[in-house]
Motif scaffolding. Sequence first.
Motif: not given
Length: 266
Positions: A94-101, A113-119, A141-150
Amino acid sequence: MTTPATGFFTDTSVCIGCKACEVACKQWNQLPADGDFFSGRSYDNTIHLEATTWRHVAFIERQARLSGQATSRPFSWLLMSDVCKHCERAGCLEACPTGAIVRTEFDTVYVQPDVCNGCGYCVVCCPFGVINRREDDGRAWKCTLCYDRQKAGMEPACAKACPTDSITFGKLDDLKEMARARLQELHRRGVTEAWLYGMSERDQPGTEGLHAFFLLLDRPEAYNLPPDPSVPTKGVGGSWGVMALAAAGMAAAAVVAAHSRGGERK
């Protein structure tokens, strides 16, 4: 066809503190080492979740026995593998202003990570203190719940490596059934202190339930978990209501004062 929501059920009553989950997470996600550090806090030198530590095994030494435990002196271990909770209502998202999350098709919370601006807005809005920025690139950064593996039909690395099935991955509805059955079994065996943390919105209204929930053997504070976590925006409606009441009160006071002055002139 709708993809079912997935998550983790962590049963701390069978965790042995082997840290296989921590190692598997580091290896699969190619996270850097955190260096040599001696905390002096039992066997826990990781201390907490971080931008480079997406799984953390907590070691808590207690001067108390668990129900049914027979020891020469009052003592027991509390062991728990902690992780991002992938909240149903996620403060970071809800707090992310760039839509990275974003919310994935598995209903988990993922940082692009390619959208996160580190705010860092997400960092202060997580009620669990999970997400953080890396020192080397400034991004969150944080856990992705292994999105790539899922996506590849694979089990997340931490759950795959857990030798006791303390960490179980699966469909959220199935995990909840499993958790309820396990809780009933423990209570039947006399482990009455066992309870479920964050499994549903009723249990945890501030987050509306977690996609990574836990069976605990003590109060959440013993595991360094907040007892009643809540995302910041949960209080926004109430704040606006209070502000509206205050404004109405001030307006009423102004009307009364103006009326009083009019009466004095007569």
